[in-house]
Design a protein around this motif. Structure first.
Motif, PDB file in Angstrom:
ATOM      1  N   TYR A  36       8.437  13.845   2.191  1.00  0.00           N
ATOM      2  CA  TYR A  36       7.385  13.305   3.048  1.00  0.00           C
ATOM      3  C   TYR A  36       6.039  13.323   2.342  1.00  0.00           C
ATOM      4  O   TYR A  36       5.319  12.338   2.349  1.00  0.00           O
ATOM      5  CB  TYR A  36       7.317  14.112   4.347  1.00  0.00           C
ATOM      6  N   PHE A  37       5.692  14.438   1.722  1.00  0.00           N
ATOM      7  CA  PHE A  37       4.390  14.525   1.080  1.00  0.00           C
ATOM      8  C   PHE A  37       4.304  13.653  -0.162  1.00  0.00           C
ATOM      9  O   PHE A  37       3.241  13.135  -0.482  1.00  0.00           O
ATOM     10  CB  PHE A  37       4.038  15.980   0.756  1.00  0.00           C
ATOM     11  N   ALA A  43       1.479   6.479  -0.621  1.00  0.00           N
ATOM     12  CA  ALA A  43       0.784   5.574   0.300  1.00  0.00           C
ATOM     13  C   ALA A  43      -0.725   5.652   0.094  1.00  0.00           C
ATOM     14  O   ALA A  43      -1.418   4.631   0.101  1.00  0.00           O
ATOM     15  CB  ALA A  43       1.142   5.919   1.750  1.00  0.00           C
ATOM     16  N   GLN A  44      -1.252   6.848  -0.122  1.00  0.00           N
ATOM     17  CA  GLN A  44      -2.679   6.991  -0.369  1.00  0.00           C
ATOM     18  C   GLN A  44      -3.074   6.346  -1.693  1.00  0.00           C
ATOM     19  O   GLN A  44      -4.130   5.731  -1.810  1.00  0.00           O
ATOM     20  CB  GLN A  44      -3.083   8.460  -0.355  1.00  0.00           C
ATOM     21  N   ARG A  45      -2.206   6.480  -2.700  1.00  0.00           N
ATOM     22  CA  ARG A  45      -2.495   5.870  -4.005  1.00  0.00           C
ATOM     23  C   ARG A  45      -2.506   4.348  -3.897  1.00  0.00           C
ATOM     24  O   ARG A  45      -3.413   3.685  -4.405  1.00  0.00           O
ATOM     25  CB  ARG A  45      -1.474   6.329  -5.042  1.00  0.00           C
ATOM     26  N   LEU A  46      -1.523   3.787  -3.194  1.00  0.00           N
ATOM     27  CA  LEU A  46      -1.453   2.329  -3.057  1.00  0.00           C
ATOM     28  C   LEU A  46      -2.597   1.790  -2.211  1.00  0.00           C
ATOM     29  O   LEU A  46      -3.176   0.753  -2.535  1.00  0.00           O
ATOM     30  CB  LEU A  46      -0.109   1.928  -2.450  1.00  0.00           C
ATOM     31  N   VAL A  77       6.928  -1.995  -1.304  1.00  0.00           N
ATOM     32  CA  VAL A  77       6.620  -0.580  -1.075  1.00  0.00           C
ATOM     33  C   VAL A  77       5.387  -0.441  -0.185  1.00  0.00           C
ATOM     34  O   VAL A  77       5.365   0.376   0.736  1.00  0.00           O
ATOM     35  CB  VAL A  77       6.426   0.143  -2.425  1.00  0.00           C
ATOM     36  N   PHE A  78       4.368  -1.247  -0.426  1.00  0.00           N
ATOM     37  CA  PHE A  78       3.137  -1.180   0.361  1.00  0.00           C
ATOM     38  C   PHE A  78       3.428  -1.491   1.828  1.00  0.00           C
ATOM     39  O   PHE A  78       2.994  -0.762   2.722  1.00  0.00           O
ATOM     40  CB  PHE A  78       2.122  -2.177  -0.197  1.00  0.00           C
ATOM     41  N   PRO A  86      -0.739  -5.852   1.442  1.00  0.00           N
ATOM     42  CA  PRO A  86      -1.979  -5.523   0.751  1.00  0.00           C
ATOM     43  C   PRO A  86      -3.075  -6.563   0.977  1.00  0.00           C
ATOM     44  O   PRO A  86      -4.244  -6.213   1.149  1.00  0.00           O
ATOM     45  CB  PRO A  86      -1.577  -5.474  -0.723  1.00  0.00           C
ATOM     46  N   VAL A  87      -2.707  -7.833   1.017  1.00  0.00           N
ATOM     47  CA  VAL A  87      -3.698  -8.886   1.218  1.00  0.00           C
ATOM     48  C   VAL A  87      -4.270  -8.807   2.633  1.00  0.00           C
ATOM     49  O   VAL A  87      -5.481  -8.949   2.831  1.00  0.00           O
ATOM     50  CB  VAL A  87      -3.072 -10.274   0.933  1.00  0.00           C
TER      51      VAL A  87
END
Length: 119
Positions: A36-37, A43-46, A77-78, A86-87
């Motif tokens: 999970y972490f 997710a935070q990086r992306l 993945v995003f 992302p867009v």
């Protein structure tokens, strides 16, 4: 059986006299939390890649390049982690920033619109 709250989690089940079923639960829970972490970090990086691109002209391939992924993999993945493309996230953040600037700054509507890539 005596339980100490300060007992480290890595202490073996033999030392704590736990039955094996509980030991399996602890091992599965630790693996799940680790997974999970790592997903939260990814997710935070992306999303950070998208946030950093707000002041630059970026297309989908440019965002994927900054994330060190192929365009298809980046989108897949995003979307799976953040539930937004992302867009779409970039467009939404630009709109929210423009709305904030309109309500709290003295900039003209034209300047804010051009800054948010509307025009």
């Amino acid at each position: 059986m005596e339980w100490h709250l300060r007992t480290p989690k890595w202490v073996s089940a033999i030392q704590l006299n736990f039955p094996t079923a509980i030991l399996g639960l602890l091992i599965r829970r630790a693996w799940t939390l680790k997974w999970y972490f790592s997903c939260v970090d990814e997710a935070q990086r992306l999303s950070g890649v998208v946030l950093e691109s707000l002041d630059q002209e970026q297309d989908a391939a440019g965002l994927a390049h900054l994330a060190y992924r192929s365009r298809t993999q980046f989108f897949r993945v995003f979307r799976a982690m953040i539930e937004e493309t992302p867009v779409a996230m970039r467009r939404r953040l630009l709109l929210e920033r423009a709305a904030w600037q309109l309500s709290r700054t003295q900039l003209s509507v034209t300047d804010i619109g051009l800054d948010a890539n509307y025009g």
